[in-house]
Write a protein that holds these residues in place. Structure first.
Motif, mmCIF file in Angstrom:
data_model
loop_
_atom_site.group_PDB
_atom_site.id
_atom_site.type_symbol
_atom_site.label_atom_id
_atom_site.label_comp_id
_atom_site.label_asym_id
_atom_site.label_seq_id
_atom_site.Cartn_x
_atom_site.Cartn_y
_atom_site.Cartn_z
ATOM 1 N N ILE A 1 0.812 -2.374 -6.250
ATOM 2 C CA ILE A 1 0.828 -1.199 -5.341
ATOM 3 C C ILE A 1 -0.413 -0.848 -5.349
ATOM 4 N N GLU A 2 -1.434 -0.450 -4.170
ATOM 5 C CA GLU A 2 -2.522 0.129 -3.974
ATOM 6 C C GLU A 2 -2.609 1.215 -3.135
ATOM 7 N N LEU A 3 -3.555 1.966 -3.258
ATOM 8 C CA LEU A 3 -3.862 3.218 -2.377
ATOM 9 C C LEU A 3 -5.220 3.279 -2.098
ATOM 10 N N GLU A 4 -5.561 4.152 -1.411
ATOM 11 C CA GLU A 4 -6.794 4.711 -1.153
ATOM 12 C C GLU A 4 -6.893 6.317 -1.162
ATOM 13 N N VAL A 5 -7.748 6.903 -1.747
ATOM 14 C CA VAL A 5 -7.926 8.389 -1.803
ATOM 15 C C VAL A 5 -9.274 8.719 -1.235
ATOM 16 N N HIS B 1 0.942 -1.058 0.087
ATOM 17 C CA HIS B 1 0.085 -0.025 0.108
ATOM 18 C C HIS B 1 0.816 1.308 -0.173
ATOM 19 N N ILE B 2 0.386 2.122 -0.784
ATOM 20 C CA ILE B 2 1.281 3.566 -0.828
ATOM 21 C C ILE B 2 0.513 4.715 -0.315
ATOM 22 N N ARG B 3 1.208 5.472 0.393
ATOM 23 C CA ARG B 3 0.528 6.822 0.880
ATOM 24 C C ARG B 3 1.687 7.974 0.840
ATOM 25 N N LEU C 1 -10.559 2.949 -3.816
ATOM 26 C CA LEU C 1 -9.490 2.131 -4.025
ATOM 27 C C LEU C 1 -8.920 2.039 -5.741
ATOM 28 N N MET C 2 -7.643 2.309 -5.418
ATOM 29 C CA MET C 2 -6.916 2.395 -6.759
ATOM 30 C C MET C 2 -5.676 1.375 -6.611
ATOM 31 N N SER C 3 -5.229 0.952 -7.712
ATOM 32 C CA SER C 3 -3.889 0.058 -7.656
ATOM 33 C C SER C 3 -3.268 0.376 -9.237
ATOM 34 N N MET C 4 -1.892 -0.232 -9.010
ATOM 35 C CA MET C 4 -1.187 -0.132 -10.021
ATOM 36 C C MET C 4 -0.277 -1.827 -10.201
#
Length: 190
Positions: free
Chosen positions: A133-137, A97-99, A174-177
């Motif tokens: 690698i995922e993130l949330e915004v 997870h990236i922030r 939720l987003m990812s790459m």
């Protein structure tokens, strides 16, 4: 007697910014960043922390193999403008997870965050051998959502009413790459 000036380590280098590890001397900088009102809102930070808790957090991060926490600094002045982290690194499933948080408004909208994220993605996919690698915004952070899409993150879904902040509920997007998406994007840029 000559005093030595401690030069900052440039762990990951970009054109405008570099990413460097935190050390205990950064406790006050990090403490101040945690209490930036707008950063707290955009990241959904609700808890309060003491200086001692921040110092302990930084000390513990040094031995934590499940995350990489770095400060974002301007190449030209060495000024720390934020932090970025790969968290919950799962070496079996090759995911993380990236922030990111850019501290002051005058440093936002200048491409510093995009460059820092790209550096961290390069590190995550190219050095740590991650696959995803995922993130949330949060839904009220349209600028960040736009930046993440521009960088190649794909929307995966919405967690409804995920955050309660300032007397109301907000959705989390939720987003990812994936590694092949990142590599394809890098090829197009060359």
């Amino acid at each position: 007697m000559k005093t030595e000036t401690k030069m900052p380590v440039h762990f990951l280098k970009g054109n405008k910014v570099y990413l460097r590890p935190l050390d205990i001397d950064d406790s006050e900088i990090y403490f101040q960043m945690v209490y930036n009102t707008e950063t707290r809102r955009l990241t959904g930070t609700q808890k309060s922390y003491t200086r001692e808790q921040i110092s302990s957090y930084i000390e513990n991060k040094a031995g934590d193999s499940s995350s990489v926490l770095l400060l974002i600094a301007l190449k030209e002045t060495n000024e720390v403008i934020g932090d970025i982290a790969l968290q919950d690194i799962d070496t079996i499933n090759r995911s993380s997870h990236i922030r990111i948080a850019i501290d002051a408004e005058q440093n936002q909208g200048k491409g510093y965050g995009s460059e820092a994220i790209t550096l961290m993605l390069e590190y995550g996919f190219g050095i740590l051998n991650l696959h995803r690698i995922e993130l949330e915004v949060f839904s009220f952070n349209n600028r960040a959502e736009h930046v993440y899409e521009k960088l190649g993150f794909k929307k995966e879904g919405i967690q409804r009413d995920r955050l309660y902040y300032d007397h109301q509920y907000h959705d989390a997007i939720l987003m990812s790459m994936l590694e092949d998406e990142f590599r394809a994007m890098k090829k197009q840029m060359k």
